[in-house]
Design a protein around this motif. Structure first.
Motif, mmCIF file in Angstrom:
data_model
loop_
_atom_site.group_PDB
_atom_site.id
_atom_site.type_symbol
_atom_site.label_atom_id
_atom_site.label_comp_id
_atom_site.label_asym_id
_atom_site.label_seq_id
_atom_site.Cartn_x
_atom_site.Cartn_y
_atom_site.Cartn_z
ATOM 1 N N THR A 171 -2.360 3.387 -12.158
ATOM 2 C CA THR A 171 -1.709 2.400 -13.056
ATOM 3 C C THR A 171 -1.510 0.993 -12.376
ATOM 4 O OG1 THR A 171 -0.957 4.107 -14.688
ATOM 5 C CG2 THR A 171 0.407 1.901 -14.561
ATOM 6 N N LEU A 172 -1.399 0.051 -12.728
ATOM 7 C CA LEU A 172 -0.912 -1.061 -12.320
ATOM 8 C C LEU A 172 0.323 -1.722 -12.891
ATOM 9 C CD1 LEU A 172 -1.110 -3.596 -10.091
ATOM 10 C CD2 LEU A 172 -2.400 -4.812 -11.854
ATOM 11 N N ASN A 173 1.478 -1.489 -12.183
ATOM 12 C CA ASN A 173 2.620 -1.946 -12.963
ATOM 13 C C ASN A 173 3.043 -3.417 -12.425
ATOM 14 O OD1 ASN A 173 3.736 0.480 -14.150
ATOM 15 N ND2 ASN A 173 3.797 1.242 -12.140
ATOM 16 N N PHE A 174 2.596 -4.303 -13.493
ATOM 17 C CA PHE A 174 2.784 -5.644 -13.021
ATOM 18 C C PHE A 174 3.947 -6.240 -13.683
ATOM 19 C CE2 PHE A 174 1.042 -10.037 -12.810
ATOM 20 C CZ PHE A 174 0.035 -9.831 -11.575
ATOM 21 N N GLN A 175 4.212 -7.601 -13.203
ATOM 22 C CA GLN A 175 5.614 -8.265 -13.737
ATOM 23 C C GLN A 175 5.091 -9.359 -14.629
ATOM 24 O OE1 GLN A 175 7.394 -9.584 -10.101
ATOM 25 N NE2 GLN A 175 8.370 -7.504 -9.910
ATOM 26 N N ASN A 176 6.112 -10.407 -14.898
ATOM 27 C CA ASN A 176 5.540 -11.518 -15.751
ATOM 28 C C ASN A 176 4.322 -12.030 -15.538
ATOM 29 O OD1 ASN A 176 8.427 -11.016 -15.566
ATOM 30 N ND2 ASN A 176 8.764 -12.651 -16.867
ATOM 31 N N TYR A 177 3.219 -12.246 -16.380
ATOM 32 C CA TYR A 177 2.148 -12.626 -16.199
ATOM 33 C C TYR A 177 2.239 -14.291 -15.938
ATOM 34 C CZ TYR A 177 -2.648 -14.193 -16.870
ATOM 35 O OH TYR A 177 -3.887 -14.892 -16.900
ATOM 36 N N ASN A 194 9.764 -0.661 -8.139
ATOM 37 C CA ASN A 194 9.517 -0.510 -9.845
ATOM 38 C C ASN A 194 8.210 -0.902 -9.979
ATOM 39 O OD1 ASN A 194 12.096 0.990 -9.785
ATOM 40 N ND2 ASN A 194 13.234 -0.893 -10.186
ATOM 41 N N ASP A 195 7.576 -2.348 -9.275
ATOM 42 C CA ASP A 195 6.542 -2.765 -9.888
ATOM 43 C C ASP A 195 5.699 -2.618 -8.540
ATOM 44 O OD1 ASP A 195 7.383 -3.239 -12.493
ATOM 45 O OD2 ASP A 195 8.619 -5.032 -11.665
ATOM 46 N N ASP A 196 4.481 -2.913 -8.717
ATOM 47 C CA ASP A 196 3.368 -2.856 -8.018
ATOM 48 C C ASP A 196 2.938 -4.133 -6.952
ATOM 49 O OD1 ASP A 196 3.044 -0.098 -8.182
ATOM 50 O OD2 ASP A 196 1.649 -0.498 -9.702
ATOM 51 N N THR A 197 3.267 -5.268 -7.679
ATOM 52 C CA THR A 197 2.846 -6.411 -7.025
ATOM 53 C C THR A 197 3.849 -7.646 -7.545
ATOM 54 O OG1 THR A 197 1.065 -8.106 -6.534
ATOM 55 C CG2 THR A 197 0.959 -6.947 -8.605
ATOM 56 N N ASP A 198 3.935 -8.782 -6.785
ATOM 57 C CA ASP A 198 4.726 -9.746 -7.382
ATOM 58 C C ASP A 198 3.983 -11.126 -6.719
ATOM 59 O OD1 ASP A 198 6.848 -11.353 -8.179
ATOM 60 O OD2 ASP A 198 8.030 -10.972 -6.419
ATOM 61 N N VAL A 199 3.730 -11.823 -7.646
ATOM 62 C CA VAL A 199 2.943 -13.054 -6.977
ATOM 63 C C VAL A 199 4.124 -13.988 -7.013
ATOM 64 C CG1 VAL A 199 1.413 -14.960 -7.618
ATOM 65 C CG2 VAL A 199 0.909 -13.015 -8.379
ATOM 66 N N GLU A 200 4.479 -14.777 -6.058
ATOM 67 C CA GLU A 200 5.775 -15.662 -5.672
ATOM 68 C C GLU A 200 5.391 -17.119 -5.889
ATOM 69 O OE1 GLU A 200 8.771 -16.468 -5.851
ATOM 70 O OE2 GLU A 200 8.993 -14.258 -5.271
ATOM 71 N N ALA A 244 13.291 -5.907 -8.946
ATOM 72 C CA ALA A 244 12.645 -4.723 -9.400
ATOM 73 C C ALA A 244 11.445 -4.833 -8.412
ATOM 74 C CB ALA A 244 11.999 -5.054 -10.716
ATOM 75 N N PHE A 245 10.621 -5.490 -7.909
ATOM 76 C CA PHE A 245 9.639 -5.295 -7.008
ATOM 77 C C PHE A 245 9.974 -4.611 -5.619
ATOM 78 C CE2 PHE A 245 7.076 -7.322 -3.377
ATOM 79 C CZ PHE A 245 5.966 -6.338 -3.532
ATOM 80 N N LYS A 246 11.005 -5.140 -5.099
ATOM 81 C CA LYS A 246 11.648 -4.900 -3.724
ATOM 82 C C LYS A 246 11.829 -3.445 -4.039
ATOM 83 C CE LYS A 246 14.509 -7.494 -1.654
ATOM 84 N NZ LYS A 246 15.244 -8.342 -1.461
ATOM 85 N N ALA A 247 12.592 -2.931 -5.106
ATOM 86 C CA ALA A 247 13.012 -1.301 -5.327
ATOM 87 C C ALA A 247 11.981 -0.562 -5.482
ATOM 88 C CB ALA A 247 13.831 -1.257 -6.448
#
Length: 604
Positions: free
Chosen positions: A42-48, A266-272, A261-264
């Protein structure tokens, strides 16, 4: 292959707008795909994107906010564009295409194995229905504009469809290949009747792509599950793609909560997209332990980002006013003190590509520009300008002094504590935005404008209201990003064409209505050689920059992506890609204990 005009046509399993395609007919996968990548997890993604919630499962409407990445995940196109070529397409729903010798039509054959998510075969009639629907008033004008070059689709037989084009454009067959396909049964009532397409917003699509909707928990979360019966999984254009069994999106209200949430974990990736957060906030125990990493990935053509100026408003119709607004933006100070030097100033709508203008206009550019000389700023015919700088010997003070001179020439003078026109009306500029982090950029800019006597202020609004105001052109200025394209084409019509200026939901946000721009866009869209296309876009670039329809800001030379080290990515990067879709489409869950293969990414 796309037939040259006047030569016999022949059915081929690929299209190339200019020259020959990179991949041979028997290719097995794209170079930037890993065909051996595991298919699991599963990929847990944030706001697209910038949306903080969604209320629609139909990405083709002008109203509502579509579920994150639903078009990419659920709607396949007739053919697949490669991400490491200028303009080439390969088989997906269609297995071959024949372009007429005169370039005015193209005939696509549907792969007999192609299926919708409900198991129905995809037919030529379904392709025609998809085009007719997207060109109708019930769909967003973005799509009718995208496919405007197609006059009609005709069913030749059950698996063959012909597209007739308005003009013999070399891009037209590829545009037809970009058509997303969906079933006429989508939204059908139990009695067999079908509601109007613009009323199908919360019915799960009967679509053609790799994923299905598994769960909708609320307007901030959705889970897609890979269709176990996805017919195209082993096509060369899909091998090594869509490796996650599930993709779960969580939409956060702001970028700070998203990062935490990413640092904790909870999510797998974060495009910054925040330079400050990238420089200072990607730290903590999960980075120290090796669970999380951060990487810079070389990017393709830069985006055009800037403060849009809505020329529909009377105070912005004089180009001298718009140039003055550009002079008030102190990019160099912001990049040095706020952005840690991570950005590059934007000086072109086609930055760092052969399509952008440089130096003096050449003879072929001048031939396109000369008919409009009297209506264009003289600077269009001189060396390509660079945006105002405040680096020594320049300064913001000197730029503001010049801005005041331009405003005075345009009839705006400082009186009674404000910059006023001849009628005594003060200039007021509302800059709207829906991202809290942008205040660091906008507030210093409004302060510089206030120095000129302009009542400029930031108005932060929620994402839904922001999109509604954007779609209806209800703003003075706002920050906007024109996504980059590998090769300029019909998107120029909806971004800069006069017709689009009056269409609700179009991308002509500045309200450009210029015969010169229309002529140059037409020259670009109708170009039959790469040289002609480059000539047209360079001339267009000169006009757009010197008309100051927006205040150019900056771009990132690299993609900034934080990720769990349990994720893998192909060793070869595409040449042009949208960051989020690259992760979603081509990353994968690594086998336990596996090391990341060599890559051009710079990990930090």
């Amino acid at each position: 292959m796309l037939a040259a005009h006047g030569l016999p046509a022949e059915a081929k399993p690929f299209l190339a707008q200019f020259g020959n395609p990179k991949y041979p007919p028997d290719f097995t996968h794209f170079d930037y795909a890993d065909p051996n990548a595991p298919s699991k997890g599963t990929l847990n993604f944030q706001n697209y994107n910038e949306l903080q919630s969604y209320d629609s499962l139909n990405p083709f409407l002008v109203t509502g906010a579509a579920a994150p990445d639903i078009q990419n995940l659920m709607f396949d196109t007739l053919m697949q564009r490669s991400w490491d070529e200028l303009a080439s397409e390969y088989p997906l729903i269609a297995d071959d295409v024949e372009v007429a010798a005169d370039g005015r039509s193209a005939t696509f054959h549907i792969n007999p194995a192609a299926r919708f998510s409900n198991g129905d075969p995809i037919t030529a009639a379904d392709v025609k229905y998809s085009l007719d629907t997207l060109k109708s008033p019930q769909a967003s004008p973005l799509f009718s504009s995208q496919f405007a070059v197609i006059k009609r689709a005709s069913v030749v037989d059950r698996l063959t469809v012909r597209f007739d084009f308005a003009d013999a454009s070399s891009a037209a067959p590829l545009i037809a290949g970009d058509l997303p396909i969906f079933s006429p049964k989508w939204g059908m009532r139990p009695d067999g009747t079908r509601p109007p397409f613009d009323q199908i917003s919360n019915v799960p699509p009967i679509a053609s792509g790799a994923y299905l909707i598994e769960q909708r928990r609320n307007d901030k979360q959705i889970t897609y599950r890979r269709n176990p019966h996805y017919w195209a999984a082993n096509l060369p254009t899909r091998r090594g793609m869509f490796r996650f069994e599930r993709i779960n999106f969580r939409l956060y209200l702001d970028q700070y909560t998203k990062l935490e949430a990413f640092k904790a974990g909870n999510d797998d990736t974060d495009v910054e997209y925040s330079a400050t957060q990238w420089a200072r906030k990607y730290v903590g125990k999960n980075f120290n332990s090796g669970l999380l990493a951060k990487g810079l990935f070389p990017d393709g053509p830069p985006q055009m980002q800037g403060f849009l100026i809505n020329t529909r408003k009377p105070q912005f119709q004089d180009v001298r006013v718009r140039e003055a607004l550009a002079l008030a933006f102190d990019y160099d100070w912001m990049n040095r003190l706020m952005f840690y030097g991570q950005y590059v100033r934007t000086n072109s709508y086609f930055e760092d590509t052969p399509f952008g203008a440089t130096g003096m206009p050449g003879p072929k550019e001048l031939a396109l520009l000369e008919p409009f000389r009297k209506d264009l700023p003289p600077a269009v015919f001189g060396p390509m300008v660079r945006q105002p700088s405040t680096l020594p010997p320049g300064s913001l003070r000197a730029n503001l002094r010049r801005a005041r001179e331009l405003l005075a020439e345009a009839g705006w003078h400082y009186k009674d504590g404000a910059l006023r026109d001849a009628n005594g009306t003060p200039m007021t500029i509302e800059i709207i935005d829906d991202q809290p982090g942008m205040d660091r950029l906008i507030i210093p800019y409004t302060q510089a404008l206030q120095t000129l006597g302009i009542n400029a202020y930031l108005h932060e609004i929620d994402a839904a209201l922001y999109q509604r105001r954007l779609d209806n052109f209800q703003y003075d200025m706002t920050t906007f990003i024109y996504p980059p394209v590998t090769i300029p084409g019909v998107e120029l019509l909806r971004r800069f064409g006069s017709k689009a200026a009056g269409e609700v939901g179009s991308e002509n946000y500045p309200g450009i209505r210029s015969p010169a721009v229309d002529a140059l866009v037409h020259a670009a869209v109708s170009a039959t050689t790469l040289d002609d296309l480059e000539t047209a876009t360079r001339a267009l670039d000169r006009v757009l920059i010197n008309e100051y329809y927006l205040v150019p800001q900056y771009y990132m030379p690299n993609a900034r992506i934080g990720y769990k080290t349990t994720l893998g990515f192909p060793a070869v990067l595409p040449k042009s890609y949208q960051y989020e879709d690259w992760v979603i489409d081509y990353w994968y869950c690594k086998p336990q204990g596996a090391a990341q293969p060599g890559t051009t990414a710079a990990a930090h």
